[in-house]
Design an enzyme around this catalytic site. Structure first.
Site, PDB file in Angstrom:
ATOM      1  N   ASP A   1       1.213  -0.818   0.369  1.00 35.02           N
ATOM      2  CA  ASP A   1      -0.136   0.105   0.125  1.00 35.02           C
ATOM      3  C   ASP A   1       0.843   1.058   0.227  1.00 35.02           C
ATOM      4  O   ASP A   1       2.820   1.309  -0.168  1.00 35.02           O
ATOM      5  CB  ASP A   1      -1.040  -0.065   1.459  1.00 35.02           C
ATOM      6  CG  ASP A   1      -2.190   0.324   0.327  1.00 35.02           C
ATOM      7  OD1 ASP A   1      -1.989   1.657   0.715  1.00 35.02           O
ATOM      8  OD2 ASP A   1      -3.079   0.404   0.776  1.00 35.02           O
TER       9      ASP A   1
ATOM     10  N   HIS B   1      -2.957   2.860  -4.604  1.00 31.61           N
ATOM     11  CA  HIS B   1      -2.030   2.662  -3.862  1.00 31.61           C
ATOM     12  C   HIS B   1      -1.312   2.289  -3.673  1.00 31.61           C
ATOM     13  O   HIS B   1      -0.494   0.897  -3.325  1.00 31.61           O
ATOM     14  CB  HIS B   1      -3.180   1.934  -2.555  1.00 31.61           C
ATOM     15  CG  HIS B   1      -4.398   2.225  -2.058  1.00 31.61           C
ATOM     16  ND1 HIS B   1      -4.165   3.415  -1.150  1.00 31.61           N
ATOM     17  CD2 HIS B   1      -5.851   1.876  -2.068  1.00 31.61           C
ATOM     18  CE1 HIS B   1      -5.716   3.706  -0.603  1.00 31.61           C
ATOM     19  NE2 HIS B   1      -6.035   3.006  -2.051  1.00 31.61           N
TER      20      HIS B   1
ATOM     21  N   GLU C   1      -9.862   2.635  -5.449  1.00 27.95           N
ATOM     22  CA  GLU C   1      -9.550   3.966  -4.761  1.00 27.95           C
ATOM     23  C   GLU C   1      -8.514   4.401  -6.115  1.00 27.95           C
ATOM     24  O   GLU C   1      -7.337   5.138  -5.072  1.00 27.95           O
ATOM     25  CB  GLU C   1      -9.322   3.579  -3.521  1.00 27.95           C
ATOM     26  CG  GLU C   1     -10.277   3.279  -2.762  1.00 27.95           C
ATOM     27  CD  GLU C   1     -10.265   3.585  -0.952  1.00 27.95           C
ATOM     28  OE1 GLU C   1     -10.641   4.222  -0.442  1.00 27.95           O
ATOM     29  OE2 GLU C   1      -9.702   3.392  -1.150  1.00 27.95           O
TER      30      GLU C   1
HETATM   31  C1  ACM Z   1     -11.303  -0.783   0.638  1.00 26.41           C
HETATM   32  O1  ACM Z   1     -11.794  -0.076   1.581  1.00 26.41           O
HETATM   33  N1  ACM Z   1     -10.602   0.568  -0.195  1.00 26.41           N
HETATM   34  C2  ACM Z   1     -11.571  -1.665  -0.264  1.00 26.41           C
END
Ligand code: ACM
Length: 502
Positions: free
Chosen positions: A177, A238, A302
């Site tokens: 991440d 991420h 995201e």
């Molecule tokens: C997530 O909670 N961004 C998958």
């Protein structure tokens, strides 16, 4: 009342007979057939009996007329993966199953019949039961984010063992991440050398990663407990920890720092350069070689598109591939990775954003933003793991007051227990696409293992029952009664769970 029979998750059928089996150090333990896999299950049982009940048994091949028997059978009634029958009478305990997984779950149930209190060296009395049991769903998962905070390999094992004790069988390991890269990749050592550490605002260094040797050891540990690990390598978003190490795979070229705050960042992998795909393929290839399970999770959630928007190679890629939007460019990214993952003979798993712009047909979708995303995915033929925020996010608050700081949301135990992975309005023919569900533990606000346990338990117990037990057996007051007893087991296992509200 300690003699109460309190199994979690509740078995499909359970009849208490009133019999009682007395186990002593002289009781035989027989396995049939005496194959290494079945002996390994018996060894798990022996370790438990020794460490928690001070009983010293040893598995031997063959049939037994007393003590404990663990028997693989061809009985078609027990052919379902994970199904088992457990009978305890005055004369002995018999665990029968058609699969080794079923034998393991029979052992887990048997262990929950034993007294909660640690043994004092006396004979152990087991209440007589006739149990027939099988899982409702095939994907009974828990996730753990080891990037926002890092947890040592021993804790990962404890977590996996606790999953197995609740008959859960998928561990989704969120390994990369913005705030940290946690898996050793030999071809790209900077991923962990640079991406595995961050410099916090106060100047201190925070970090850690799992070596490939540690990962192999954890994988073997999970296999003995019938838990499949689903490794996640996040892309295209991420990705700041990776880009801090290898900025050439971004659009701007960096430089970047491993993130020290939470959120979503604009700098993501660049799909305009073929080199980005080569890099990610090599990372996935090393990852796939470490994990024998069939799944590779590539994130997909995201991902801001702002860098792609202003970047000529990305725009050229869109023109060349006939893509009308940056969403379609993300779909291109995912389908290119999907083709590679197919060559690794793995199945792609992704968060529900990978539906935007069209997901590859074989992809398993994790519906997190809404159960409706799961329905949408099933409608387009995808298999689905339900993990919607209001029920399955164990980083949410679980009480109204005096709780440690959490990310937000409110997901108390009762809410988790009320979760129904198959939406009531889902057409029957789509329901077969719902593989199961999963609890997610994002660790922005969990700095240590005690806090992770506090957030996971006892909500995990509720989710385990949602996923294993038949709908008809689910009953909240009964669950809470059994849970009161079960919490003593968690005490003995050294789990820091949240106390029940009275
Ligand atoms: C997530 O909670 N961004 C998958």
């Amino acid at each position: 009342m300690d003699s109460m029979i309190s199994i979690i998750p509740q078995p499909t059928r359970l009849h208490a007979t009133g019999d009682a089996l007395r186990l002593s150090n002289q009781s035989p333990l027989r396995v049939d057939p005496g194959t290494p896999e079945i002996i390994s299950i018996a060894d798990y049982l022996c370790t438990e009996l020794r460490e928690r009940h001070r009983l010293m048994l040893r598995p031997e091949a063959g049939a037994a007329t007393s003590g404990i028997s663990i028997i693989l059978t061809t009985d078609p009634a027990l052919a379902t993966d994970g199904a088992y029958r457990l009978t305890v009478s005055d004369n002995g305990a018999i665990i029968l199953a058609g699969t080794t997984g079923g034998l393991f779950y029979g052992v887990q149930t048997f262990l929950q019949l034993l007294p909660c209190e640690p043994g004092q060296g006396n004979d152990v009395i087991v209440p007589g039961v006739e149990i027939v049991d099988q899982p409702r769903f095939g994907w009974r998962g828990m996730h753990l984010d080891v990037c926002r905070h890092f947890f040592p390999a021993d804790f990962i094992k404890k977590y996996i063992d606790l999953l197995a004790r609740h008959k859960m069988n998928r561990f989704h390991w969120h390994l990369t991440d913005d705030q940290g890269w946690r898996i050793e990749i030999k071809r790209y050592p900077l991923l962990t050398e640079i991406g595995g550490r961050r410099t916090e605002a106060d100047g201190s260094t925070y970090g850690g990663f799992y070596t490939q040797e540690e990962i192999r050891d954890i994988v073997a540990y999970a296999e003995r407990r019938f838990v499949t690990i689903v490794p996640e390598i996040e892309m295209p978003g991420h990705a700041l920890a990776a880009l801090a190490a290898y900025p050439e795979y971004s659009c701007t070229g960096g430089p970047f720092r491993v993130a020290t705050t939470w959120g979503v960042f604009d700098d993501v992998y660049c799909p305009g350069h073929d080199a980005t795909f080569t890099f990610l393929e090599q990372v996935l290839s090393e990852t796939a070689a470490l994990f024998p399970g069939q799944y590779l999770h590539i994130g997909g959630d995201e991902c801001p598109k702002v860098r792609w928007h202003g970047h000529k190679p990305c725009q050229d890629r869109m023109k060349e591939a006939g893509l009308k939007s940056e969403d379609e460019l993300q779909a291109y990214f995912v389908s290119r990775m999907a083709r590679y993952i197919e060559t690794l003979e793995k199945r792609l798993v992704g968060w529900d954003e990978i539906l935007d712009g069209g997901a590859p047909a074989q992809a398993i979708i994790m519906a997190w933003r809404d159960v409706r995303k799961g329905t949408e995915a099933a409608r387009s033929g995808h298999d689905v793991v339900m993990t919607p925020m209001p029920y399955c996010y164990f980083d949410h608050y679980q009480g109204q007051e005096n709780e440690p700081k959490a990310i937000g949301g409110f997901t108390p135990l009762e809410k988790v227990y009320s979760f129904e992975p198959i939406p009531p309005d889902m057409p029957r023919e789509l329901a077969r696409h719902i593989l199961g569900a999963q609890g997610n533990v994002w660790t922005e606000y969990m700095a240590d293992t005690n806090h992770v346990e506090y957030m996971a338990f006892p909500r995990l117990c509720a989710l385990a029952e949602v996923l294993w037990s038949s709908r008809e057996t689910r009953h909240l007051p009964g669950f809470i009664d059994r849970l009161r007893h079960h919490l003593k087991r968690l005490d003995n296992l050294g789990v820091n769970y949240r106390r029940l509200s009275d």
